[in-house]
Design a protein around this motif. Structure first.
Motif, short mmCIF file in Angstrom:
data_model
loop_
_atom_site.label_atom_id
_atom_site.label_comp_id
_atom_site.label_asym_id
_atom_site.label_seq_id
_atom_site.Cartn_x
_atom_site.Cartn_y
_atom_site.Cartn_z
N SER A 1 0.93 -1.35 0.19
CA SER A 1 -0.10 -0.01 0.12
C SER A 1 0.93 1.52 0.18
O SER A 1 2.08 1.47 0.61
CB SER A 1 -0.72 0.25 1.57
OG SER A 1 -1.60 -1.40 1.54
N HIS B 1 -4.56 7.15 5.34
CA HIS B 1 -5.75 6.13 4.80
C HIS B 1 -7.00 5.94 5.29
O HIS B 1 -7.18 6.25 6.55
CB HIS B 1 -5.13 4.14 5.55
CG HIS B 1 -2.98 4.38 4.86
ND1 HIS B 1 -3.09 4.08 2.99
CD2 HIS B 1 -1.84 4.18 5.33
CE1 HIS B 1 -2.05 4.06 3.27
NE2 HIS B 1 -1.20 3.82 4.62
N SER C 1 -9.65 3.90 3.63
CA SER C 1 -10.24 2.55 2.92
C SER C 1 -8.76 1.46 2.58
O SER C 1 -8.07 1.96 2.06
CB SER C 1 -11.27 2.51 2.07
OG SER C 1 -10.59 3.06 0.73
N GLN C 2 -9.84 0.09 2.38
CA GLN C 2 -9.13 -1.06 1.87
C GLN C 2 -8.84 -0.71 0.16
O GLN C 2 -8.21 -0.95 -0.24
CB GLN C 2 -9.24 -2.00 1.76
CG GLN C 2 -9.05 -2.63 3.70
CD GLN C 2 -8.45 -3.42 4.08
OE1 GLN C 2 -7.53 -4.18 3.43
NE2 GLN C 2 -7.71 -2.40 5.39
N ASN C 3 -9.62 -0.05 -0.18
CA ASN C 3 -10.39 0.34 -1.87
C ASN C 3 -9.07 1.21 -2.50
O ASN C 3 -8.91 0.36 -3.57
CB ASN C 3 -12.07 0.47 -1.59
CG ASN C 3 -12.96 -0.17 -1.21
OD1 ASN C 3 -12.93 -1.39 -1.62
ND2 ASN C 3 -13.59 0.25 -0.91
N THR D 1 -6.23 0.76 -1.53
CA THR D 1 -5.12 -0.53 -2.64
C THR D 1 -5.61 -1.30 -3.47
O THR D 1 -4.70 -1.21 -4.29
CB THR D 1 -4.56 -0.89 -0.64
OG1 THR D 1 -4.07 -0.53 -0.03
CG2 THR D 1 -3.15 -1.96 -1.49
N ASN E 1 1.81 -7.37 2.02
CA ASN E 1 1.39 -6.40 3.46
C ASN E 1 2.02 -5.96 4.83
O ASN E 1 2.58 -7.28 5.10
CB ASN E 1 0.15 -7.25 3.85
CG ASN E 1 -0.47 -7.21 4.90
OD1 ASN E 1 -0.92 -5.89 4.98
ND2 ASN E 1 -1.83 -8.10 4.93
N ILE F 1 -1.14 0.98 6.82
CA ILE F 1 -2.96 -0.41 7.15
C ILE F 1 -2.10 -2.05 6.92
O ILE F 1 -1.67 -1.84 5.55
CB ILE F 1 -3.56 0.47 5.25
CG1 ILE F 1 -4.98 -0.16 5.44
CG2 ILE F 1 -2.55 0.41 4.49
CD1 ILE F 1 -5.60 0.67 4.77
N LYS F 2 -3.81 -1.93 7.62
CA LYS F 2 -3.75 -3.55 7.80
C LYS F 2 -4.40 -4.27 6.49
O LYS F 2 -5.22 -4.55 7.05
CB LYS F 2 -3.76 -4.38 9.17
CG LYS F 2 -3.76 -5.59 8.29
CD LYS F 2 -3.66 -6.79 10.33
CE LYS F 2 -2.36 -6.19 11.54
NZ LYS F 2 -2.50 -6.92 12.32
N LEU F 3 -3.65 -4.83 5.31
CA LEU F 3 -4.99 -5.07 4.67
C LEU F 3 -5.37 -6.65 4.60
O LEU F 3 -5.13 -7.27 4.94
CB LEU F 3 -4.28 -5.65 3.33
CG LEU F 3 -3.38 -4.38 2.69
CD1 LEU F 3 -2.53 -4.80 1.03
CD2 LEU F 3 -4.25 -3.38 2.08
N ASN F 4 -6.37 -6.50 4.91
CA ASN F 4 -7.78 -8.09 5.09
C ASN F 4 -7.67 -9.41 4.62
O ASN F 4 -7.25 -8.45 3.03
CB ASN F 4 -8.54 -7.10 5.81
CG ASN F 4 -9.70 -6.69 4.99
OD1 ASN F 4 -9.67 -7.14 3.95
ND2 ASN F 4 -10.60 -5.63 5.37
N THR G 1 -9.16 -8.23 1.34
CA THR G 1 -8.89 -7.03 0.44
C THR G 1 -7.64 -7.97 -0.67
O THR G 1 -7.46 -7.57 -1.66
CB THR G 1 -7.94 -5.91 1.15
OG1 THR G 1 -9.41 -5.27 1.46
CG2 THR G 1 -7.33 -4.84 0.24
#
Length: 305
Positions: A107, A113, A115-117, A119, A138, A145-148, A151
Motif C-alpha cells: 500500500s 489511509h 479505506s481498504q479500497n 489499495t 502487506n 494500513i493492515k490489508l485484510n 482485500t
C-alpha cells in the motif's frame, strides 16, 4: 499447479560502502552464497534492504545488480515500494528497463489511509501499466494500513497479480488466504518467521526470513520438512529457527543486528545507512555467541537424525 514463487526467499540486505553506495562485490558474493546454499529466490529492495534509505539511483543499482548477477538462477522479486500510484508505476517502468520480472508492491505510505479500497485501486491502476508479475506485500508497520483477507482476494483477481507476502502478523487472516487460494497457482509467502511452521504445515508456499542467508541449510531443511508435512522434524527445525530470530533483537536496531550477523560470513560489511543507530560492541559479542550456539545445536540435530 505451476508456482513461480516458493520456498525460502530472503529479503536480502543491501551492502553499502563508506559513501552509502551499493557494494557490488560484497552484494554479488552474498547473492551467490544464498543461491549456492539452496535458497529459492531473492527479494531485493525491501525494508530489510533499506530501500527507502537508499537514493533512487542506488535502489535501482541494487536491483540491477541482483537481476544481472542472479541471472535467472532463482526468481528475483524487486521492491517498488513508494508513496503514490504514479511513483510506483515509474519504479516499475524502471524495473522493466532493468530486466525485472516481478514487482513487490505495498500500500502507499506516508499518507492518511481512508479505506481498504484505495489499495485495490492502487493495484488496478498499476496493472494497467505493466505485464510483469505483481506481488502483494502487506507490511502495516511501515505502511500504516493492515490489508485484510478480503482485500488480498480482491486484488488477486487482477491477472498479473501472482502472489502475496504477508508480514502483517495476523495469522488468522493468513489462514483465510490459505483456504481461499488452495489448489491455485497463486503463491502465499509468510513474512513473519515466527509463523513459518504452522504456515508451511497448513499449505503456504514458502516464507521470507531475513536471517536465512546466515543459516541457509537450516532454513531449506525446515521448508522441505514443512512441505512434506513432517510435523515432528519440522518442529525440531523450527525450535532452531526461533533461536535465529533472537539475533535480530540483540540490538535496538534490527537492521544493524542483521547486517552485523551476515557480515560474519565474510562477504559484506556491517555498515548501515545513516541516521540509524549503529550496533554496539557488546551487542556484537552477544550475536557472535548466539551464532556459534545455533551452529552447534544444528550440528547436534543433524547428528541425531
Amino acid at each position: 499447479m505451476n508456482k513461480k514463487y516458493f520456498g525460502v526467499v530472503p529479503p536480502i540486505i543491501t551492502p553499502v560502502d563508506e559513501k552509502e553506495n551499493v557494494d557490488k562485490e560484497g552484494f554479488c558474493k552474498i547473492l551467490d552464497h544464498c543461491i549456492d546454499g539452496g535458497l529459492h529466490g531473492i527479494f531485493v529492495a525491501g525494508s530489510n534492504g533499506e530501500t527507502m534509505a537508499l537514493t533512487q539511483n542506488e535502489r535501482d543499482n541494487a536491483i540491477k545488480i541482483a537481476i544481472d548477477h542472479v541471472n535467472a538462477r532463482v526468481p528475483v522479486m524487486s521492491g517498488v515500494l513508494d508513496s503514490s500510484t504514479r511513483r510506483v508505476i515509474d519504479n516499475i517502468k524502471k524495473l522493466e528497463q532493468l530486466g525485472g520480472t516481478c514487482a513487490v508492491i505495498t500500500s502507499i505510505f506516508y499518507a492518511r489511509h481512508t479505506s481498504q479500497n484505495e489499495t485495490i485501486r492502487h493495484f488496478e491502476q498499476i496493472a494497467k501499466e505493466t505485464d510483469i508479475d505483481l506481488m502483494i506485500y502487506n507490511i502495516p508497520m511501515f505502511t500504516g494500513i493492515k490489508l485484510n483477507a478480503e482485500t488480498v482476494m480482491k486484488i488477486a483477481e487482477i491477472d498479473n497479480v501472482v502472489g502475496y507476502k504477508d508480514s502483517s502478523g495476523s495469522f488468522p487472516e493468513f489462514m483465510r488466504c490459505l483456504t481461499h487460494f488452495e489448489n491455485t497457482d497463486f503463491s502465499l509467502l509468510q513474512g513473519t518467521t515466527a509463523f513459518q511452521l504452522p504456515s508451511m504445515l497448513l499449505g503456504a508456499d514458502g516464507f521470507v526470513p531475513s536471517i536465512a542467508p546466515l543459516f541457509p541449510e537450516l532454513f531449506v531443511k525446515a521448508y522441505e520438512a514443512g512441505v512434506r508435512k513432517d510435523i515432528e522434524l519440522a518442529t525440531k527445525y523450527d525450535i532452531l529457527i526461533r533461536e535465529t530470530s533472537k539475533i535480530l533483537g540483540m540490538s535496538k536496531n534490527a537492521t544493524a543486528a542483521n547486517k552485523f550477523a551476515l557480515s560474519q560470513i565474510g562477504y559484506t560489511h556491517k555498515r548501515i545507512i545513516e541516521p540509524q543507530d549503529q550496533i554496539l560492541p557488546e551487542e556484537e559479542q552477544k550475536i557472535i555467541a548466539k551464532i556459534a550456539e545455533i551452529n552447534e545445536q544444528y550440528e547436534q540435530l543433524k547428528a541425531s537424525l
